[in-house]
Design a protein around this motif. Sequence first.
Motif, PDB file in Angstrom:
ATOM      1  N   ASN A  91       1.500   3.867  -3.282  1.00  0.00           N
ATOM      2  CA  ASN A  91       0.864   5.151  -3.001  1.00  0.00           C
ATOM      3  C   ASN A  91       1.167   6.155  -4.108  1.00  0.00           C
ATOM      4  O   ASN A  91       2.307   6.287  -4.544  1.00  0.00           O
ATOM      5  CB  ASN A  91       1.361   5.684  -1.653  1.00  0.00           C
ATOM      6  CG  ASN A  91       0.622   6.941  -1.242  1.00  0.00           C
ATOM      7  OD1 ASN A  91       0.956   8.044  -1.664  1.00  0.00           O
ATOM      8  ND2 ASN A  91      -0.397   6.765  -0.414  1.00  0.00           N
ATOM      9  N   LEU A 144      -5.764  -4.628   0.092  1.00  0.00           N
ATOM     10  CA  LEU A 144      -5.204  -3.667  -0.856  1.00  0.00           C
ATOM     11  C   LEU A 144      -6.266  -2.741  -1.437  1.00  0.00           C
ATOM     12  O   LEU A 144      -6.054  -1.527  -1.530  1.00  0.00           O
ATOM     13  CB  LEU A 144      -4.480  -4.403  -1.991  1.00  0.00           C
ATOM     14  CG  LEU A 144      -3.151  -5.067  -1.654  1.00  0.00           C
ATOM     15  CD1 LEU A 144      -2.646  -5.879  -2.835  1.00  0.00           C
ATOM     16  CD2 LEU A 144      -2.111  -4.027  -1.246  1.00  0.00           C
ATOM     17  N   THR A 145      -7.401  -3.305  -1.846  1.00  0.00           N
ATOM     18  CA  THR A 145      -8.372  -2.491  -2.598  1.00  0.00           C
ATOM     19  C   THR A 145      -9.812  -2.630  -2.125  1.00  0.00           C
ATOM     20  O   THR A 145     -10.670  -1.865  -2.564  1.00  0.00           O
ATOM     21  CB  THR A 145      -8.344  -2.881  -4.092  1.00  0.00           C
ATOM     22  OG1 THR A 145      -8.760  -4.253  -4.234  1.00  0.00           O
ATOM     23  CG2 THR A 145      -6.954  -2.711  -4.683  1.00  0.00           C
ATOM     24  N   THR A 199       0.835  -1.199   0.000  1.00  0.00           N
ATOM     25  CA  THR A 199       0.000   0.000   0.000  1.00  0.00           C
ATOM     26  C   THR A 199       0.869   1.249   0.000  1.00  0.00           C
ATOM     27  O   THR A 199       0.573   2.242  -0.675  1.00  0.00           O
ATOM     28  CB  THR A 199      -0.937   0.005   1.222  1.00  0.00           C
ATOM     29  OG1 THR A 199      -1.786  -1.146   1.168  1.00  0.00           O
ATOM     30  CG2 THR A 199      -1.802   1.254   1.235  1.00  0.00           C
TER      31      THR A 199
END
Length: 299
Positions: A134, A240-241, A130
């Motif tokens: 970024n 993550l998402t 992450t």
Amino acid sequence: MSAISAAGLRSSRRAPYVLVAAAAFYLLCLVVGPMLYEFYLSLTDARLLNIYRNQFVGLANYAQMMADTRMLAALRITVVYTVLTVGLALAAGVASALAVHGRFPGRSVGRVVLILPWAMPSVAAALAFTWIFNQETGVLNRVVQTMGGTAHGWLTDPDWALAAVIAVSAWKTFPFVMLVVLAALQSIPEDLYEAARLDRADAPNTFAAVTWPHIAPAVGVVALLLTIWAFRRFEVIWLLTEGGPLEATNTLVVDVYRASFIQGEIGRGAALGVVGLVFSTLVTLVYFHVTRQRDSTHA
């Protein structure tokens, strides 16, 4: 003495049945039972807050699921994610095993470093990537900008999110492939390589004639395991998402979680889970069919 011997003989005869009964009880309680209960829930309108107060709706959840374009999109994303993750992990794992198989200074250190992604907890790996992905402060965008490129929102851009998740998943699982293939490589007799050298075979021909036939069964087994694991992987994608952005990484397992524990529709979530189970079973059957055909051809 004869009575003791007879009792011991009867006990030894009962031992296999006791062991089989214990295994059958384990499978019934922890595998077959939950699977049957999941299938039953998929035929009901069970909700999270009243899971035991439900009505039988038959195949309504399946009909609704097949008519839902979101579910079909999730299934497509799952297949793409599974194929690419398994393919990348296999390629990287086999290449890594071949690289650390030979003798060279620091081989043990190299093996340990390559195993670290597999040993790292999924939460820690997700947090690390992450930061790496970024858009403002990530290492990857710094490198891209240094090389003259433009920064991307790797986890926030629908065009890049799935590729980023696939890369992380392959990085996390390739060490397992390396370990399995490395064990297979170490079982190859050195005499075969010596014969190949005497025949003046180059590296590609040696790999095709000696190495690959010996590691192919191990690669097949690990490919099956990776496929099943990738199809039901949840933690890396969610951390993550969370299935985004715009459901670009919304796999079938993520959809099961959303339907069951966010929307509270346990019946629909169970139906999605049954679809995943059917897919995994089909993959396993195809693998055993291909393996049986290969064995009969070489027999």
